[in-house]
Design a protein around this motif. Structure first.
Motif, short mmCIF file in Angstrom:
data_model
loop_
_atom_site.label_atom_id
_atom_site.label_comp_id
_atom_site.label_asym_id
_atom_site.label_seq_id
_atom_site.Cartn_x
_atom_site.Cartn_y
_atom_site.Cartn_z
N ALA A 219 -19.45 78.02 60.20
CA ALA A 219 -18.73 76.97 60.62
C ALA A 219 -19.62 75.57 60.75
O ALA A 219 -18.80 74.54 60.43
CB ALA A 219 -17.96 77.24 61.96
N ALA A 220 -20.73 75.73 61.17
CA ALA A 220 -21.74 74.83 60.97
C ALA A 220 -21.93 74.07 59.84
O ALA A 220 -21.95 72.70 59.52
CB ALA A 220 -23.01 75.02 61.82
N ILE A 221 -21.92 74.87 58.68
CA ILE A 221 -22.34 74.37 57.26
C ILE A 221 -20.82 73.64 57.03
O ILE A 221 -21.23 72.62 56.29
CB ILE A 221 -22.44 75.74 56.38
N LEU A 222 -19.88 74.14 57.12
CA LEU A 222 -18.62 73.44 56.97
C LEU A 222 -18.50 72.04 57.70
O LEU A 222 -17.86 71.13 57.21
CB LEU A 222 -17.56 74.43 57.34
N ALA A 223 -19.16 72.22 58.84
CA ALA A 223 -19.08 70.95 59.50
C ALA A 223 -20.04 70.03 59.17
O ALA A 223 -20.02 68.80 59.81
CB ALA A 223 -19.36 71.37 60.99
N VAL A 224 -20.78 70.25 58.20
CA VAL A 224 -21.51 69.12 57.41
C VAL A 224 -20.69 68.68 56.04
O VAL A 224 -20.83 67.65 55.70
CB VAL A 224 -23.12 69.79 57.04
N ALA A 225 -20.15 69.71 55.58
CA ALA A 225 -19.53 69.62 54.25
C ALA A 225 -18.20 68.67 54.58
O ALA A 225 -18.10 67.78 53.67
CB ALA A 225 -18.82 70.81 53.47
N PHE A 226 -17.52 68.79 55.54
CA PHE A 226 -16.24 68.19 55.71
C PHE A 226 -16.38 66.70 56.26
O PHE A 226 -15.79 65.91 55.54
CB PHE A 226 -15.31 68.80 56.93
N PRO A 227 -17.37 66.55 57.20
CA PRO A 227 -17.79 65.17 57.64
C PRO A 227 -18.36 64.50 56.58
O PRO A 227 -18.17 63.23 56.43
CB PRO A 227 -18.76 65.61 58.72
N ALA A 228 -18.92 64.91 55.33
CA ALA A 228 -19.73 64.26 54.31
C ALA A 228 -18.51 63.72 53.54
O ALA A 228 -18.52 62.50 53.25
CB ALA A 228 -20.42 64.95 53.55
N LYS A 229 -17.17 64.53 53.22
CA LYS A 229 -16.35 64.08 52.73
C LYS A 229 -15.55 63.10 53.72
O LYS A 229 -14.61 62.29 53.08
CB LYS A 229 -15.43 65.29 52.23
N ALA A 230 -15.13 63.37 54.92
CA ALA A 230 -14.56 62.34 55.68
C ALA A 230 -15.38 61.08 56.00
O ALA A 230 -14.85 60.23 56.74
CB ALA A 230 -14.36 63.00 56.82
N ALA A 231 -16.57 60.98 55.61
CA ALA A 231 -17.44 59.84 55.79
C ALA A 231 -17.97 59.58 57.24
O ALA A 231 -17.63 58.60 57.88
CB ALA A 231 -16.93 58.60 55.23
N ILE A 232 -18.29 60.75 57.95
CA ILE A 232 -18.61 60.69 59.37
C ILE A 232 -20.11 60.27 59.51
O ILE A 232 -20.90 61.00 58.58
CB ILE A 232 -18.26 62.04 60.16
N TRP A 233 -20.32 59.71 60.29
CA TRP A 233 -21.92 59.36 60.43
C TRP A 233 -22.88 60.60 60.79
O TRP A 233 -22.32 61.50 61.39
CB TRP A 233 -22.20 58.23 61.80
N PRO A 234 -24.07 60.78 60.16
CA PRO A 234 -24.73 59.71 59.25
C PRO A 234 -24.46 59.97 57.96
O PRO A 234 -25.33 59.83 56.95
CB PRO A 234 -26.22 60.06 59.70
N LEU A 235 -23.47 60.60 57.50
CA LEU A 235 -23.20 60.95 55.99
C LEU A 235 -22.32 60.17 55.30
O LEU A 235 -21.47 60.82 54.28
CB LEU A 235 -22.79 62.40 56.16
N ASN A 236 -22.16 59.14 55.82
CA ASN A 236 -21.23 57.80 55.26
C ASN A 236 -21.81 57.06 54.48
O ASN A 236 -21.12 55.71 54.27
CB ASN A 236 -20.39 57.46 56.31
N PHE A 237 -23.14 56.89 54.28
CA PHE A 237 -23.74 55.79 53.51
C PHE A 237 -23.28 55.49 52.11
O PHE A 237 -23.41 54.20 51.89
CB PHE A 237 -25.39 55.99 53.68
N TRP A 238 -22.63 56.42 51.47
CA TRP A 238 -22.19 56.39 50.34
C TRP A 238 -20.76 55.61 50.11
O TRP A 238 -20.41 54.90 49.13
CB TRP A 238 -22.19 57.49 49.66
N LEU A 239 -20.15 55.37 51.23
CA LEU A 239 -18.74 54.97 51.18
C LEU A 239 -18.53 53.38 50.72
O LEU A 239 -17.72 52.97 49.97
CB LEU A 239 -17.92 55.33 52.43
N PRO A 240 -19.05 52.76 51.52
CA PRO A 240 -19.12 51.21 51.45
C PRO A 240 -19.45 50.73 49.97
O PRO A 240 -18.44 49.94 49.37
CB PRO A 240 -19.98 50.52 52.65
#
Length: 558
Positions: A219-240
């Motif tokens: 579940a924790a690994i999915l909790a990294v994968a999904f927020p990266a796609k949802a652009a949740i901090w700190p995995l959102n540097f790519w979006l802007p």
């Protein structure tokens, strides 16, 4: 699963864009008009199907608000399952509206900037619709990859170095997130022995304590994968950078893309880790709440720091995703309902804002490109003796403002931007304010919860207010820079295909306010179903394959 042709409509949002893309590819690249016509018809039909499914699940009462379809006619949990409930129907309608607006805007000129734009857009809609409908984790991954593969081509549409650089970053982060997705799914399958989401949620209570660590790790690994796609901090540097570099209709379409990650978190977290899940109850809610609050803050600060309207619109996407993720983490029905309402309105407004970016830049470009030696003709009012009265306002050149006509294109752009600003910032009287007010009211009425993160309600409450203020300042500053600065500019040319989708999106925001009570009632019913996962599990588990047709032999059926 009941029989009849109506039962097969659940699969239509996936099959329709797939068939349209296939036909357009067979037609070839030269038949642009035919391909555009097919794309418009398919997208309009897809939106109509989504609205019909939404009305169907909302008009049947809570007991039958789930439509389950078994495409391969295999029993649960061994085959593919498609499920329509209030949440998935809402997401289908949002995807249909955003897709139609982006498509109509592209017809003005962008669909001719490269090849295969229309097939890629249809495949994007197919992936989006499939991700919202699937009831199976592996097929969720498949539809994720379909929409991402289409988005790679769409992001590069039109060419240019900036799009290539942003596209490489976008592809790299999404491939990494997809790898984590597969690893997380493999761990959950190893622990539960199933990929069907309803069946998995049912079996989580039976996981022995010795395997609980593997369950939480997956579940924790999915909790990294999904927020990266949802652009949740700190995995959102790519979006802007990616969204600002994309062509205008593609950036508008991408307004719904991050919401797929938000949807996946909302679906899986409320289904597998409700408050009744025992040792795994509300697993990871601290990360959701604080990650959402930080993302909301980053989005608001990014809007203030942005000098380009495209990056400002991209940061508004971050603020929207962070708001919904933080609301989800509290596991509170009223707060989730307000978050869903806000998500719908902010997605439509962000899409409209991306479409306005090019038109507003075009208006400024017309000022820059206008030859200084050729003055702009003014139609000035006539006064007695040639002098204006003392009470008439004058501009910086002491020319009377009264009686001067505003060009239609500039008037439309100004009014559209004025409508986008309160929706994005959450100010009255439009739909963004209704969603934020519902969330603020829910936070004030929320009883103390030992499972909730400490001081988190106060932090989200304050961040909602501060982010709204910062967004309003940033958008007002951008509006002043584009519309208020005095200049002799030629009015930009705005085509009907460019203005119509903006009016469609803003009209939907106005409709959400006009129908505020039934819309909030729908969101509350959606949140109630999400926070009572037993209803989803029971609906999927009760689905049965259709019996095989009777064999016809001589003398009648056998």
């Amino acid at each position: 699963m009941t029989g009849g042709w109506a039962a097969h409509l659940v699969a239509a949002p996936v099959l329709l864009p797939l068939a349209a893309a296939a036909v357009m590819l067979l037609l070839g690249e030269r038949r642009r008009t035919a391909r555009a016509a097919i794309a418009v018809v398919a997208t309009v039909l897809g939106l109509a199907l989504a609205i019909g499914l939404l009305a169907r699940v909302d008009g049947t009462g809570d007991a039958a608000a789930f439509k389950v379809y078994l495409p391969g006619n295999w029993p649960v949990p061994f085959g593919i399952v498609l499920v329509v409930d209030r949440l998935s129907a809402l997401m289908l309608v949002l995807a249909g509206l955003v897709g139609l607006a982006s498509l109509l805007y592209s017809l003005a000129r962008w669909d001719r900037a490269g090849v295969q734009f229309h097939p890629l857009l249809q495949l994007q809609l197919m992936g989006l619709n499939g991700a919202f409908l699937t009831g199976d984790l592996f097929n969720l991954f498949v539809f994720f990859e379909v929409l991402l593969a289409a988005s790679y081509g769409l992001l590069l549409h039109g060419g240019g170095g900036a799009r290539v650089r942003a596209g490489l970053h976008y592809i790299a982060i999404n491939l990494f997130a997809s790898l984590l997705f597969l690893i997380g799914v493999a761990l959950l399958y190893g622990v539960t022995g199933t990929l069907n989401m309803a069946d998995m949620a049912q079996k989580l209570a039976q996981v022995p304590d010795t395997d609980r660590g593997l369950l939480h790790a997956g579940a924790a690994i999915l909790a990294v994968a999904f927020p990266a796609k949802a652009a949740i901090w700190p995995l959102n540097f790519w979006l802007p950078a990616a969204y600002a570099a994309a062509s205008t209709p593609v950036a508008a379409l991408f307004a719904i893309l991050t919401k797929v990650g938000v949807y996946a978190i909302l679906r899986l977290w409320t289904l597998c880790f409700p408050a009744t899940a025992g040792a795994s109850a509300l697993f990871g809610n601290d990360a959701l709440v604080w990650g959402g609050v930080l993302t909301l803050g980053m989005g608001a600060v990014g809007m203030m720091a942005s000098q380009h309207l495209g990056r400002l619109a991209a940061f508004s996407i971050l603020a929207s995703s962070g708001t919904v993720i933080a609301a989800i983490g509290f596991d509170h029905q009223a707060l989730t309902a307000g978050g869903l309402f806000y998500m719908a309105s902010s997605t439509l407004a962000a899409c409209a804002l991306f479409l306005l970016v090019e038109l507003m830049d075009r208006a400024r470009q017309s000022e820059v490109d206008a030859p200084s030696a050729v003055p702009v003709q003014r139609h000035l009012p006539r006064f007695i003796d040639g002098e204006p009265p003392q009470d008439v306002n004058l501009d910086d050149e002491e020319v009377a403002l009264i009686g001067r006509a505003i060009p239609r294109s500039l008037a439309f752009l100004g009014l559209a931007f004025m409508a986008c600003t309160p929706v994005v910032a959450g100010l009255p009287p439009l739909s963004g304010f209704v969603g934020k007010l519902a969330m603020l009211s829910a936070l004030l009425a929320m009883p103390p919860d030992p499972l909730a993160p400490p001081r988190a309600p106060l932090a989200l409450f304050a961040m909602l207010l501060v982010s709204g203020l910062l967004a309003a300042i940033a958008l007002t500053r951008a509006g002043i820079r584009h519309f208020w600065s005095p200049s002799d500019r030629q009015p930009p040319r705005v085509r009907i295909f460019e203005s119509l989708p903006i009016a469609l999106l803003l009209g939907a925001c106005v409709a959400m306010v006009a129908a505020g009570e039934p819309a909030l009632r729908y969101m509350n019913a959606t949140a109630a179903a999400l926070h009572d996962p037993g209803r989803y599990i029971a609906a999927v588990s009760a689905a049965r394959p259709l019996p095989p047709p009777a064999k016809v032999v001589q003398g009648g059926p056998r």
